[in-house]
Design an enzyme around this catalytic site. Structure first.
Site, PDB file in Angstrom:
ATOM      1  N   SER A  22      -9.034 -99.290  72.032  1.00 51.42           N
ATOM      2  CA  SER A  22     -10.293 -99.905  71.626  1.00 51.42           C
ATOM      3  C   SER A  22     -10.911 -99.037  70.525  1.00 51.42           C
ATOM      4  CB  SER A  22     -11.226-100.061  72.836  1.00 51.42           C
ATOM      5  OG  SER A  22     -12.401-100.762  72.471  1.00 51.42           O
ATOM      6  N   HIS A  42      -8.886-103.917  70.759  1.00 48.50           N
ATOM      7  CA  HIS A  42     -10.190-104.579  70.760  1.00 48.50           C
ATOM      8  C   HIS A  42     -10.775-104.536  69.352  1.00 48.50           C
ATOM      9  CE1 HIS A  42     -10.700-103.378  75.279  1.00 48.50           C
ATOM     10  NE2 HIS A  42      -9.832-104.365  75.111  1.00 48.50           N
ATOM     11  N   ASP A  91     -11.209-101.005  80.363  1.00 46.74           N
ATOM     12  CA  ASP A  91     -10.157-102.004  80.223  1.00 46.74           C
ATOM     13  C   ASP A  91      -8.788-101.329  80.193  1.00 46.74           C
ATOM     14  OD1 ASP A  91      -8.976-104.517  79.870  1.00 46.74           O
ATOM     15  OD2 ASP A  91      -8.921-104.250  77.695  1.00 46.74           O
TER      16      ASP A  91
END
Length: 344
Positions: A165, A192, A285
């Site tokens: 991310s 992400h 995540d």
């Protein structure tokens, strides 16, 4: 601090940011040169950086800022122009933390969504300790604590899943850049990032690593030595039959694509033949999915705190017991190459 050469966009950004109670505009300048001049005076917590600027561009400005007075930078970019996307990705590699879509007008559809994304990113990135990270950039990390013993006899890996991310693009470029052009495993990748940037991100990544990189397509069979990137606002998973699933299923913990879904599908489909890597990023995540992979006998790697821009996702996986080993970023690619060779 806002750095934007267009007076119209600069005023629009000022308006958007000023409406958010979490943020205050301390300066709004039209060039990188002005930004560098104002930086020591206003000492902003975060910078909104345009890429296409008169004189010094946003990429060089990012390099200078990170060298002289490291400050969190959010790139505000035009999502439709290939050259702007390439410069934006290189700015991330130079130290910027994220890239978001430039607002184009109050009447444009999706304006509120873009505005909220900009403000949220600026607020979140203002908390990232880039100064500490810069101080550690030349630091050779001490060997991580010994991982829990793994089974001596391990089944050869069949596929690599990797996710990141915040801080992900340069980390992914470093990890995948260390792999050989004949790397024998397919690579499924979750990053992400705003949906508008994913195609440009895949093109950029393909230009800086030895392996071919493309957005994943639903129903495609993954091929060895190819990197398949989750498309914007879509989950990427491995189906039990071995082909790729690209879906618009609901977000998981507000993420789509979700690394946890990728890792979970690998755990269910490949068992001990999966290979999972979780890099820098905010939140958790991927952690639960990595736990599931390890429970099925797969080997899992998390980025060590000493190199992670944001030690959120890897830390969660370590805390939950989902990490076979934590490695500093420069050591992850060589370890993957070693594991892949053992699979031949």
């Amino acid at each position: 601090m806002i750095v934007e050469d267009s007076l119209v966009v600069r005023r629009l950004l000022n308006h958007i940011i000023s409406r958010d109670p979490r943020l205050t505009v301390v300066a709004a300048v039209a060039s990188a040169e002005e930004a560098l001049q104002e930086l020591p005076r206003v000492r902003p917590d975060v910078i909104s950086m345009d890429i296409r600027l008169p004189g010094m561009d946003g990429l060089e400005a990012t390099r200078r800022i990170m060298a002289e007075q490291p400050t969190p930078i959010v790139v505000i970019a035009d999502s439709v122009e290939d050259s702007s996307l390439r410069i934006s990705m290189n700015a991330l590699r130079a130290g910027a933390l994220s890239v978001v879509e430039k607002p184009v007008g109050m009447e444009t559809g999706g304006h509120e969504r873009v505005s909220e994304t900009i403000c949220t990113q600026l607020y979140i990135m203002s908390e990232v300790p880039v100064i500490r990270r810069r101080m550690m950039a030349g630091f050779r990390a001490a060997p991580p604590a010994a991982p829990r013993p793994e089974p001596a006899a391990r089944q050869p890996a069949a596929l690599l899943g990797i996710a990141a991310s915040t801080g992900g693009p340069p980390a992914l470029a470093q990890v995948l850049g260390a792999l050989s052009a004949d790397f024998p495993l397919p690579v499924l990748l979750v990053q992400h990032m705003g949906a508008a940037f994913m195609e440009g991100f895949a093109k950029w990544l393909g230009g800086v690593v030895p392996l071919p990189v493309a957005l994943a397509r639903d129903g495609e069979t993954p091929r060895p030595g190819h990197v398949y990137v989750a498309p914007g606002d879509c989950h990427l998973m491995l189906a039990p039959q071995g082909y790729l699933r690209v879906t618009k299923d609901r977000p998981v913990a507000s993420q789509r694509p979700a690394a946890t879904l990728l890792f979970r599908s690998m755990a269910e489909t490949l068992g001990p033949r999966g290979l999972g890597v979780l890099l820098t990023g905010m939140g958790e995540d991927g952690a639960v999915g990595l736990v599931q992979m390890r429970q099925e006998g797969a080997f899992t790697i998390t980025e060590h705190e000493s190199t992670a821009v944001v030690y959120g996702m890897p830390a969660a996986a370590v805390r939950m017991g989902g990490s076979s080993i934590s490695l500093p970023l420069p050591l992850i690619g060589p370890r993957l190459q070693q594991l892949a060779r053992a699979s031949l």
